[in-house]
Write an enzyme that holds these catalytic residues in place. Structure first.
Site, short mmCIF file in Angstrom:
data_model
loop_
_atom_site.label_atom_id
_atom_site.label_comp_id
_atom_site.label_asym_id
_atom_site.label_seq_id
_atom_site.Cartn_x
_atom_site.Cartn_y
_atom_site.Cartn_z
N CYS A 1 26.72 3.69 -4.24
CA CYS A 1 26.33 4.63 -3.18
C CYS A 1 27.47 5.65 -2.99
CB CYS A 1 26.07 3.89 -1.87
SG CYS A 1 24.99 2.47 -2.03
N MET A 2 27.27 6.57 -2.04
CA MET A 2 28.31 7.59 -1.82
C MET A 2 29.61 6.96 -1.31
SD MET A 2 28.23 11.04 0.52
CE MET A 2 26.80 11.74 -0.27
N ASP A 3 29.48 5.99 -0.41
CA ASP A 3 30.66 5.45 0.27
C ASP A 3 30.89 3.96 0.04
OD1 ASP A 3 30.76 8.01 1.60
OD2 ASP A 3 29.09 7.26 2.81
N HIS B 1 47.10 26.00 -29.31
CA HIS B 1 46.54 24.75 -28.80
C HIS B 1 45.67 24.11 -29.86
CE1 HIS B 1 45.60 21.86 -25.74
NE2 HIS B 1 44.37 22.27 -25.50
N TYR C 1 20.18 0.96 -3.30
CA TYR C 1 19.11 1.96 -3.45
C TYR C 1 18.27 1.70 -4.69
CZ TYR C 1 21.33 5.00 0.04
OH TYR C 1 21.84 5.54 1.19
N ARG D 1 53.46 19.55 -25.04
CA ARG D 1 52.77 19.63 -23.74
C ARG D 1 51.84 18.42 -23.56
NH1 ARG D 1 51.26 24.60 -26.25
NH2 ARG D 1 49.15 23.75 -26.26
N ARG E 1 39.41 29.20 -27.66
CA ARG E 1 39.28 29.25 -26.20
C ARG E 1 40.01 30.49 -25.68
NH1 ARG E 1 41.01 23.99 -22.73
NH2 ARG E 1 43.10 24.70 -23.26
C1 LIG Z 1 45.66 20.39 -20.64
C2 LIG Z 1 46.43 20.98 -21.74
C3 LIG Z 1 47.37 20.22 -22.45
C4 LIG Z 1 47.52 18.72 -22.28
O1 LIG Z 1 46.55 18.06 -23.05
P1 LIG Z 1 46.52 16.46 -23.18
O2 LIG Z 1 45.38 16.20 -24.08
O3 LIG Z 1 46.30 15.94 -21.80
O4 LIG Z 1 47.82 16.04 -23.74
C5 LIG Z 1 48.18 20.89 -23.36
N1 LIG Z 1 48.03 22.21 -23.59
C6 LIG Z 1 47.09 22.95 -22.95
C7 LIG Z 1 46.96 24.40 -23.27
C8 LIG Z 1 46.25 22.36 -22.03
O5 LIG Z 1 45.32 23.09 -21.42
#
Ligand SMILES: *Cc1c(COP(=O)(O)O)cnc(C)c1O
Length: 370
Positions: A310-312, A162, A263, A221, A133
């Site tokens: 529905c929407m609402d 990541h 609907y 993270r 990415r």
């Molecule tokens: C969103 C994100 C996370 C968190 O991921 P989870 O699967 O919610 O734990 C961690 N690192 C990066 C780079 C992300 O974009």
């Protein structure tokens, strides 16, 4: 106050932080991603509560998300996970966001912005070890690290990557994650050997926290786990959903066998029954794919969503003689195991809980509970 509200259970957020803390130990930091309005929960309230409960870092996707935290007086380090446009860089620097950089041009533009704003800028080097990415190739990392390290305006303060499949116990996925961890730790060692401190080395998302103890490094993270959904249901952390979407019944009517509802007349009553109307629909983020498939908790029992959402508004079938009354509370999803969670909704309609909580729209007030 509107009948439809998203209750935000901060007690559960704190419980989830403790659960992750128990898994990672005391020396590993937590960075909480509060991107996309904290997965729909409300970025400022979540960030404040998390920081008060010891979370050391926050992460956002856009400069404006970072600015929102600064405007609210939150002064913890904030990682900017996405790449910013040239015209956003002065705001990035002045809000003291920590960008992740992965190429020469972005590094040069960040340095120029830091000079313009006359402020030093901390940044992390992002390496693509298999996510595909954002990130530099592992072979390019050393040269970029030197570039950052030698720039008088830039402070090399982290090295990160990541995982695409750390939320899987499949042996091939685990091996893939293990290789990624090997790459990033080897790079950190290379930088140290070259006299460059890599700063905080971090890789793990929620999945990594559960499946990959070797991936914890200096910081993790975890997003979805802290919002209360198991990244790996087969290996539960014991987290509890933070968001509860509630509403109240605003109309109840008797319906005769054969009478249609909503609907397209996709549902007709198979027998005489009572139908309740809820003031929540896809305009609130209660997905239309839940037409005829959702279940709603009222007074400790689940009732099916009948006909199209529905929407609402949407309708549930109470059956005859339920004893449920006008203005009674109905829970669309939340932490109560008697009803559905966002993970149950996701499983029913073929998506992930992240998307279910992100859907909850601006129209739905967030009510923060201590
Ligand atoms: C969103 C994100 C996370 C968190 O991921 P989870 O699967 O919610 O734990 C961690 N690192 C990066 C780079 C992300 O974009």
């Amino acid at each position: 106050m509107r009948a439809t509200r998203a209750l935000i259970h901060l007690q559960n957020l704190r419980h989830n932080i403790d659960a992750v803390r128990g898994k990672i130990g005391p020396s590993c930091r937590i960075c909480l991603p509060v991107k996309a309005n904290a997965y729909g929960h409300g970025a400022v309230d979540i960030a404040r509560a998390a920081v008060d409960h010891g979370v050391e870092y926050l992460a956002v996707a856009t400069v404006s998300e970072g600015a929102q935290l600064r405007d609210a007086g939150i002064d913890k380090p904030v990682l900017l996970l996405n790449q910013a446009l040239p015209e956003e860089l002065d705001g990035l620097v002045s809000n003291r966001l920590i960008p992740v950089a992965a190429d020469r041009d972005y590094i040069a533009a960040l340095s120029a912005a830091a000079a313009r704003v006359d402020q030093d800028l901390a940044l992390h080097l992002k390496v693509d070890t298999g996510m595909g990415r954002i990130g530099c190739a592992p072979e390019a990392a050393l040269e970029l690290a030197r570039l950052i390290d030698q720039d008088p305006r830039l402070r090399f303060s982290g090295l990160c990557t990541h995982f695409p499949s750390a939320d899987s116990l499949d042996p091939e996925d685990r091996e893939f994650t293990r290789k990624q961890v090997g790459l990033i730790t080897k790079l950190a060692d290379t930088l140290r050997a070259e006299g460059i401190s890599p700063g905080l080395v971090h890789a793990a998302n929620s999945g990594g926290v559960v499946t990959s103890p070797e991936s914890l490094l200096d910081m993790v993270r975890p997003g979805i786990a802290l919002y209360g959904y198991e990244p790996v249901p087969e290996a539960p952390l014991g987290v509890r959903p933070v968001m509860e979407l509630v509403t109240r019944i605003v109309f109840i009517k008797k319906v005769r066998a054969g009478q249609p509802v909503s609907y397209g007349r996709t549902w007709t009553a198979p027998h005489d029954t009572e139908i309740a109307t809820l003031p929540v629909g896809y305009g609130d983020g209660y997905n239309r794919l839940l037409s005829g498939r959702g279940e709603v908790l009222v007074n400790g029992r689940r009732y099916p969503v009948v006909g199209r959402v529905c929407m609402d508004m949407c309708m549930i079938d109470l059956g005859p003689g339920s004893g449920i009354g006008l203005h009674d509370q109905a829970v669309l999803f939340g932490p109560d195991p008697a009803g559905w969670s966002a993970a149950d909704i996701a499983a029913r309609i073929g998506t992930i809980p992240y998307e279910v909580t992100c859907w909850i729209s601006q129209r739905v007030p967030r009510e923060v509970l201590p």
